[in-house]
Write a protein that holds these residues in place. Sequence first.
Motif, PDB file in Angstrom:
ATOM      1  N   ASP A  50       0.846  -1.195   0.000  1.00  0.00           N
ATOM      2  CA  ASP A  50       0.000   0.000   0.000  1.00  0.00           C
ATOM      3  C   ASP A  50       0.885   1.249   0.000  1.00  0.00           C
ATOM      4  O   ASP A  50       1.606   1.501   0.977  1.00  0.00           O
ATOM      5  N   PRO A  51       0.857   2.057  -1.051  1.00  0.00           N
ATOM      6  CA  PRO A  51       1.738   3.240  -1.115  1.00  0.00           C
ATOM      7  C   PRO A  51       1.468   4.253  -0.005  1.00  0.00           C
ATOM      8  O   PRO A  51       2.397   4.932   0.450  1.00  0.00           O
ATOM      9  N   ASN A  52       0.234   4.358   0.451  1.00  0.00           N
ATOM     10  CA  ASN A  52      -0.077   5.292   1.541  1.00  0.00           C
ATOM     11  C   ASN A  52       0.563   4.839   2.853  1.00  0.00           C
ATOM     12  O   ASN A  52       1.029   5.660   3.642  1.00  0.00           O
ATOM     13  N   VAL A  53       0.578   3.540   3.081  1.00  0.00           N
ATOM     14  CA  VAL A  53       1.236   2.987   4.269  1.00  0.00           C
ATOM     15  C   VAL A  53       2.738   3.254   4.211  1.00  0.00           C
ATOM     16  O   VAL A  53       3.355   3.710   5.181  1.00  0.00           O
ATOM     17  N   ARG A  54       3.342   2.979   3.061  1.00  0.00           N
ATOM     18  CA  ARG A  54       4.784   3.198   2.934  1.00  0.00           C
ATOM     19  C   ARG A  54       5.140   4.673   3.128  1.00  0.00           C
ATOM     20  O   ARG A  54       6.148   4.998   3.759  1.00  0.00           O
ATOM     21  N   GLU A  55       4.304   5.563   2.623  1.00  0.00           N
ATOM     22  CA  GLU A  55       4.553   7.000   2.775  1.00  0.00           C
ATOM     23  C   GLU A  55       4.490   7.392   4.245  1.00  0.00           C
ATOM     24  O   GLU A  55       5.311   8.196   4.720  1.00  0.00           O
ATOM     25  N   LYS A  56       3.541   6.845   4.986  1.00  0.00           N
ATOM     26  CA  LYS A  56       3.414   7.154   6.413  1.00  0.00           C
ATOM     27  C   LYS A  56       4.667   6.742   7.191  1.00  0.00           C
ATOM     28  O   LYS A  56       5.186   7.503   8.013  1.00  0.00           O
ATOM     29  N   PHE A  57       5.175   5.553   6.908  1.00  0.00           N
ATOM     30  CA  PHE A  57       6.358   5.075   7.617  1.00  0.00           C
ATOM     31  C   PHE A  57       7.625   5.781   7.130  1.00  0.00           C
ATOM     32  O   PHE A  57       8.577   5.966   7.901  1.00  0.00           O
ATOM     33  N   LEU A  58       7.653   6.170   5.878  1.00  0.00           N
ATOM     34  CA  LEU A  58       8.778   6.963   5.372  1.00  0.00           C
ATOM     35  C   LEU A  58       8.902   8.274   6.146  1.00  0.00           C
ATOM     36  O   LEU A  58      10.003   8.680   6.548  1.00  0.00           O
ATOM     37  N   ARG A  59       7.769   8.936   6.373  1.00  0.00           N
ATOM     38  CA  ARG A  59       7.787  10.199   7.121  1.00  0.00           C
ATOM     39  C   ARG A  59       8.254   9.982   8.564  1.00  0.00           C
ATOM     40  O   ARG A  59       8.974  10.808   9.120  1.00  0.00           O
ATOM     41  N   ALA A  60       7.851   8.862   9.153  1.00  0.00           N
ATOM     42  CA  ALA A  60       8.204   8.600  10.546  1.00  0.00           C
ATOM     43  C   ALA A  60       9.658   8.150  10.702  1.00  0.00           C
ATOM     44  O   ALA A  60      10.335   8.531  11.657  1.00  0.00           O
ATOM     45  N   PRO A  97      10.514  -0.986   1.401  1.00  0.00           N
ATOM     46  CA  PRO A  97      10.352  -1.828   0.210  1.00  0.00           C
ATOM     47  C   PRO A  97       8.878  -2.108  -0.055  1.00  0.00           C
ATOM     48  O   PRO A  97       8.081  -2.274   0.878  1.00  0.00           O
ATOM     49  N   ASP A  98       8.507  -2.168  -1.328  1.00  0.00           N
ATOM     50  CA  ASP A  98       7.112  -2.405  -1.690  1.00  0.00           C
ATOM     51  C   ASP A  98       6.824  -3.864  -2.025  1.00  0.00           C
ATOM     52  O   ASP A  98       5.715  -4.212  -2.430  1.00  0.00           O
ATOM     53  N   THR A  99       7.820  -4.710  -1.857  1.00  0.00           N
ATOM     54  CA  THR A  99       7.675  -6.131  -2.174  1.00  0.00           C
ATOM     55  C   THR A  99       7.718  -6.965  -0.899  1.00  0.00           C
ATOM     56  O   THR A  99       8.654  -6.815  -0.110  1.00  0.00           O
ATOM     57  N   PRO A 100       6.737  -7.837  -0.659  1.00  0.00           N
ATOM     58  CA  PRO A 100       6.778  -8.696   0.521  1.00  0.00           C
ATOM     59  C   PRO A 100       8.034  -9.558   0.554  1.00  0.00           C
ATOM     60  O   PRO A 100       8.582  -9.935  -0.493  1.00  0.00           O
ATOM     61  N   GLY A 101       8.479  -9.864   1.745  1.00  0.00           N
ATOM     62  CA  GLY A 101       9.662 -10.697   1.918  1.00  0.00           C
ATOM     63  C   GLY A 101       9.312 -12.176   1.957  1.00  0.00           C
ATOM     64  O   GLY A 101       8.274 -12.608   1.448  1.00  0.00           O
ATOM     65  N   LEU A 102      10.183 -12.962   2.586  1.00  0.00           N
ATOM     66  CA  LEU A 102      10.040 -14.408   2.655  1.00  0.00           C
ATOM     67  C   LEU A 102       9.634 -14.846   4.055  1.00  0.00           C
ATOM     68  O   LEU A 102       9.981 -14.202   5.038  1.00  0.00           O
ATOM     69  N   SER A 113       1.594   5.853  17.578  1.00  0.00           N
ATOM     70  CA  SER A 113       1.428   6.901  16.558  1.00  0.00           C
ATOM     71  C   SER A 113       1.298   6.334  15.150  1.00  0.00           C
ATOM     72  O   SER A 113       0.756   6.988  14.254  1.00  0.00           O
ATOM     73  N   LEU A 114       1.777   5.102  14.934  1.00  0.00           N
ATOM     74  CA  LEU A 114       1.791   4.512  13.599  1.00  0.00           C
ATOM     75  C   LEU A 114       0.809   3.350  13.415  1.00  0.00           C
ATOM     76  O   LEU A 114       0.568   2.927  12.285  1.00  0.00           O
ATOM     77  N   THR A 115       0.249   2.862  14.503  1.00  0.00           N
ATOM     78  CA  THR A 115      -0.534   1.634  14.472  1.00  0.00           C
ATOM     79  C   THR A 115      -1.928   1.895  15.015  1.00  0.00           C
ATOM     80  O   THR A 115      -2.118   2.027  16.225  1.00  0.00           O
ATOM     81  N   PRO A 116      -2.944   1.958  14.160  1.00  0.00           N
ATOM     82  CA  PRO A 116      -4.288   2.321  14.628  1.00  0.00           C
ATOM     83  C   PRO A 116      -4.810   1.458  15.770  1.00  0.00           C
ATOM     84  O   PRO A 116      -5.415   1.976  16.715  1.00  0.00           O
ATOM     85  N   SER A 117      -4.570   0.159  15.727  1.00  0.00           N
ATOM     86  CA  SER A 117      -5.112  -0.716  16.777  1.00  0.00           C
ATOM     87  C   SER A 117      -4.430  -0.512  18.126  1.00  0.00           C
ATOM     88  O   SER A 117      -4.963  -0.900  19.172  1.00  0.00           O
TER      89      SER A 117
END
Length: 544
Positions: free
Chosen positions: A215-225, A231-236, A362-366
């Motif tokens: 999700d690009p919006n998620v990545r942008e949020k963590f980039l700012r923080a 990375p936009d690709t899931p790992g193993l 601050s980063l995790t809604p739950s």
Amino acid sequence: MAGLAKTMGAGAMTNSIEEITESQVLFVIGSNTTEQHPLIGSRVIEAVKNGAKLIVADPRRTYLAERAYIHLCLSPGTDVVLINAMINVIIEDGLFDENFIEKRTEGFEVLKQDVLQWTPERAERITGVKAEDIRRAARIYAGAERAMILYCMGITQHNCSTDNVIALSNLVMLTGNVGRPGTGLCPLRGQNNVQGACDMGALPDVLTGYQKVTDPNVREKFLRAWGAEIPDTPGLTVPEMFKAAEEGIIKAMYIIGENPAVSESHLSHVEKALAGLEFLVVQDIFLTETARFADVVLPACSFAEKDGTFTTTDRRVQRLRKAVEPLGNSKPDWQIIVELAARMGYNMTYKHPSEIMDEIASLTPSYGGISYDRLEGPGIQVPCPHKDHPGTPYLHKDSFARGKGKFIPVKYTPPAEKTDEEYPLVLTTGRVLYHYHTGTMTRKIDFLNKKCPGPFVEINPVDAQKFGISNGDVVYIKSRRGEIKAPARVTEKIKQGVVFVPFHFAEAAANYLTIDVLDPVAKTPQLKACAVNISAGGEKHGDN
């Protein structure tokens, strides 16, 4: 977790541990609860003493199975068949919750047509459970106002683990046993902070709170923080990592608080992968079997030497308070990571775990309402989205996390490895009361070692006679992948055609035998069913 996310939208225990005693029917499947989770097991026993009816599905006659109203002694890897047959009975008898299904779910008609094929008689031929017992169990479960299902790795460590969980979700939603106290579908996590680790993004495709890396919006949020590209690709997953290491794709590993040289499937391949790495770092509290492969070992603190939090199996965030100063050169895990990051050119500014929790919120809604000052009491159950929120004892009260619960028909996928003339028995693995996981901690305690000093294999008397084995004989257990040696326990507590080996003991590690076939969705290995043979070794346990 993957199955619950598909059907309900949230991969977590739906209800609270304390609600077990409020349930009228408890269905325990794939869990030896009193040995794996003894405190939760004590709640189950208390509920039974209070009048609750207990249904246990297990190939072993465990402590709970002996106290069950009905014990469904099924063959390993046939859970989907059993559950589908129970659903068949509930629909045929008209015991389903029509109002709940209509208002809160979708896909019922497709499920209804699909399970017509799964009669109890057909299920009996596959599972080994009598058709009448399947009918009784289904009617008792569906007839309760409050029924709860507890499950563990006997459900999730198969080549069809996601389907197993989906089938259980179908059963829960069919009867309306979710969204109320004393009901629900409750996975019992294998370690004390599995739920917390997953919540914090210790999965290959998500960041904290299951926010997708795609999700690009998620990545942008963590980039700012964090000031760093995500990375936009899931790992193993872990099994995929070891496969990649064995193939030379992964060159280095950093293993924290895990002992895969004993706990992973098909250990000969794991050992080859570890030995072939160019660089291995292990961070742990003891020099484990895995640490012996390491180029660098970083000494971590035990629970008693650090501050922090754990998130329990029922989503309760609890404070961990330091009781003693760290021994020797050991440090808390978070501090080791901070210092390592600094040496690699990335400065983290945390001075205390409470600051990390503030960032999590601050980063995790739950976790938005979680802070150390709110955790002074018994803890708070997530989701807790803001500081005035009291926490969530049970999920899906008025609606599911995904909106409507989704019925998904599941096909029966047999275990990846069948028995034959050369390997005529099914091996299943698990834990015993006195040891934990790979024994890293518990096998250093004299009292526990006296209670359970070493490995063993349980075998049914009929099978023991067939293979010329007496109680106490040292026997060889062999699969297509490896061989171990252990004393035999001849007992009627294990189903005929099945043998059981606990996986705690490195000197006879059960996972030399297990198969590394994975569930296609969750990527969990099939640790609970593989084909083996057994032969007498010509000596008694204790012989020199």
